[in-house]
Design a protein around this motif. Structure first.
Motif, PDB file in Angstrom:
ATOM      1  N   GLY A 338       0.746  -1.080  -0.028  1.00 17.08           N
ATOM      2  CA  GLY A 338      -0.044   0.199  -0.004  1.00 17.08           C
ATOM      3  C   GLY A 338       0.747   1.288   0.153  1.00 17.08           C
ATOM      4  O   GLY A 338       0.242   2.403  -0.290  1.00 17.08           O
ATOM      5  N   GLN A 339       2.050   0.963   0.400  1.00 12.54           N
ATOM      6  CA  GLN A 339       3.098   2.080   0.598  1.00 12.54           C
ATOM      7  C   GLN A 339       2.920   3.167   1.541  1.00 12.54           C
ATOM      8  O   GLN A 339       3.782   3.831   2.253  1.00 12.54           O
ATOM      9  N   ILE A 340       1.424   3.607   1.892  1.00 12.82           N
ATOM     10  CA  ILE A 340       0.989   4.523   2.876  1.00 12.82           C
ATOM     11  C   ILE A 340       0.257   3.623   3.677  1.00 12.82           C
ATOM     12  O   ILE A 340      -1.073   3.379   3.138  1.00 12.82           O
ATOM     13  N   ARG A 341       0.541   3.587   4.969  1.00 13.51           N
ATOM     14  CA  ARG A 341      -0.516   2.689   5.787  1.00 13.51           C
ATOM     15  C   ARG A 341      -0.699   3.598   7.177  1.00 13.51           C
ATOM     16  O   ARG A 341       0.420   3.879   7.781  1.00 13.51           O
ATOM     17  N   LEU A 342      -1.883   3.864   7.331  1.00 14.46           N
ATOM     18  CA  LEU A 342      -2.237   4.632   8.341  1.00 14.46           C
ATOM     19  C   LEU A 342      -2.225   3.828   9.948  1.00 14.46           C
ATOM     20  O   LEU A 342      -2.968   2.605   9.674  1.00 14.46           O
ATOM     21  N   PRO A 343      -1.852   3.988  10.907  1.00 14.29           N
ATOM     22  CA  PRO A 343      -1.692   3.181  12.188  1.00 14.29           C
ATOM     23  C   PRO A 343      -3.168   2.985  12.713  1.00 14.29           C
ATOM     24  O   PRO A 343      -4.093   3.998  12.494  1.00 14.29           O
ATOM     25  N   GLY A 344      -3.485   1.515  12.916  1.00  8.29           N
ATOM     26  CA  GLY A 344      -4.637   1.258  13.170  1.00  8.29           C
ATOM     27  C   GLY A 344      -5.654   0.990  11.945  1.00  8.29           C
ATOM     28  O   GLY A 344      -6.686   0.443  12.242  1.00  8.29           O
ATOM     29  N   ILE A 345      -5.129   1.464  10.906  1.00 10.38           N
ATOM     30  CA  ILE A 345      -6.079   1.386   9.724  1.00 10.38           C
ATOM     31  C   ILE A 345      -5.753   0.532   8.750  1.00 10.38           C
ATOM     32  O   ILE A 345      -6.181  -0.324   8.147  1.00 10.38           O
ATOM     33  N   GLY A 346      -4.102   0.837   8.466  1.00  5.39           N
ATOM     34  CA  GLY A 346      -3.589   0.178   7.242  1.00  5.39           C
ATOM     35  C   GLY A 346      -3.495   0.730   6.185  1.00  5.39           C
ATOM     36  O   GLY A 346      -3.746   2.003   6.032  1.00  5.39           O
ATOM     37  N   PRO A 347      -3.564   0.028   5.162  1.00  4.69           N
ATOM     38  CA  PRO A 347      -3.281   0.710   3.775  1.00  4.69           C
ATOM     39  C   PRO A 347      -4.578   1.306   3.013  1.00  4.69           C
ATOM     40  O   PRO A 347      -5.736   0.957   3.409  1.00  4.69           O
ATOM     41  N   ILE A 348      -4.398   2.441   2.476  1.00  5.26           N
ATOM     42  CA  ILE A 348      -5.643   3.232   1.876  1.00  5.26           C
ATOM     43  C   ILE A 348      -5.871   2.781   0.391  1.00  5.26           C
ATOM     44  O   ILE A 348      -6.933   2.472   0.029  1.00  5.26           O
ATOM     45  N   VAL A 349      -4.839   2.551  -0.364  1.00  5.52           N
ATOM     46  CA  VAL A 349      -4.952   2.317  -1.958  1.00  5.52           C
ATOM     47  C   VAL A 349      -3.754   0.950  -1.986  1.00  5.52           C
ATOM     48  O   VAL A 349      -2.714   0.907  -1.554  1.00  5.52           O
TER      49      VAL A 349
END
Length: 399
Positions: A338-349
């Protein structure tokens, strides 16, 4: 009442992003021409930003109604634009509910499939202190200045995979899995020499590269001093990915690696004897480089014991194909975690038909266990909470 409307707007806003990010994932998973994907991507970015701007521009021009009017529906005569925004907002709220349900399902899968793997970090490296030697393009140099950007960090991971049908003779077999090197010129040749050194230091029985090796012809000349130096007792194997289409000739990319001693698996299968046990290796480069290997030509009766079957695919979207063709293990890349992983959420794209479901890690669909690598590099010089990785896989008989 206006507080409730604000909450609904927030939910609709998240649902709006869910719709357009899922479209982004879908189109990037298709074998369309690169110029068409680029145009669709720009359109998705534009709509993601433009729709909220247009909505708020319309919203602030609407008269403020008292709570009683809102509760009773206010003026029952609405403009067509009002109805359009209402319908789209409803779709966004539904999209939010679906995205939330999927996130919970993916979280559940992640914990359920944890039983198939034991993992630990062997080493974590940071090359920022030698950044001038590691990056070449201006965009990558600028990327290293972004706080938290991890393009110059590297995890070397050790993962024991517990395979339900692994024969005892292959227990303890080691494979080093790397993917998505993206030799383009944005990272320097010295960077890839570092990667090769780390891979060779693991001293695995096999090395597997699951596609997206080259992005640019000028980097073909780097192969001999980098990937050509990879060494494993049972060989180094590779397939191509979607980014080789960006070179002038994918066949030349393939030939370059073969000339440097790597073994090509794309669209075919081969059988090795490892520890006197038959192991079938196959490569699936769909949808970008057809055809898939014809597994009907595999003569399993030529061996006294059923072979262990390993598929290398570029995208995890081929997971279903692997399971339907009775593979024991599948290795994939393409999605970069995903390259960008939000804490507690994970990848967006994630460029997959399944969205972020298979962004990275271990997954199981009987009889196939799949490992998806976060990859080494990418064309976008940004990684947040998603370190590049080299992974040594140790095959173990199922628990």
């Amino acid at each position: 009442m206006y507080a409730l409307i604000a909450i609904l707007m927030l939910i609709a806003g998240i649902g709006h992003l869910a719709i357009w990010t899922r479209l982004h994932c879908f189109f990037h998973a298709k074998a369309y021409r690169q110029w068409l994907i680029d145009m669709i991507e720009l359109l998705i970015y534009a709509m993601s930003l433009l729709i909220p701007v247009l909505f708020f521009a319309w919203w602030i021009q609407q008269p403020r109604l008292p709570d009683e009017a809102i509760l009773t529906g206010g003026d029952t005569e609405h403009s067509l634009l009002y109805d359009i925004w209402f319908i789209y907002g409803t779709l966004c709220v539904i999209a939010f509910a679906i995205a939330t349900a999927l996130w919970l399902f993916y979280w559940y899968e992640e914990h359920r499939f944890a039983a198939y793997v034991n993992q630990r970090v062997l080493g974590r490296y940071d090359f920022n202190d030698v950044a001038p030697q590691m990056v070449a393009a201006k965009t990558s140099q600028l990327g290293t200045m972004i706080p938290g950007n991890q393009i110059l960090q590297l995890d070397v991971n050790h993962k024991e995979l517990f395979l339900p049908r692994l024969p005892e003779q292959l227990d303890g077999l080691t494979l080093t899995h790397i993917s998505d090197l993206h030799l383009k010129g944005h990272m320097s040749e010295a960077f890839y020499r570092k990667i090769v050194t780390q891979v060779n230091d693991l001293q695995s029985d096999l090395i597997i590269i699951s596609g997206d090796v080259f992005d640019h012809d000028k980097c073909f000349a780097w192969s001999s001093a980098t990937l050509g130096q990879l060494s494993a007792p049972c060989g180094t194997y590779f397939i191509l990915g979607n980014h080789e289409i960006r070179t002038s000739d994918p066949n030349l990319a393939r030939k370059t690696l073969v000339d440097d001693g790597l073994i090509y698996l794309g669209g075919r299968h081969m059988t090795l004897l490892i520890r006197d046990y038959p192991v079938v290796l196959a490569g699936n480069e769909l949808p970008w480089h057809p055809p898939a290997p014809d597994m009907n030509t595999l003569d399993s009766t030529s061996h006294e014991r059923p072979p262990f079957k390993l598929l290398v695919a570029h995208t995890p979207d081929q997971f279903g194909w692997a399971a339907s063709h009775d593979f024991d293990l599948m290795l994939a890349g393409h999605v970069h975690g995903g390259q960008i992983r939000l804490p507690g959420i994970g990848p967006i794209v994630s460029p997959s038909l399944y969205g972020t479901r298979y962004a990275c890690g271990v997954f199981y669909s009987e009889p196939t266990l799949m490992h998806v690598s976060r990859g080494i590099s990418g064309t976008t010089p940004l990684r947040l909470n998603c370190l590049p990785e080299i992974t040594q896989l140790v095959l173990r008989t199922g628990k």
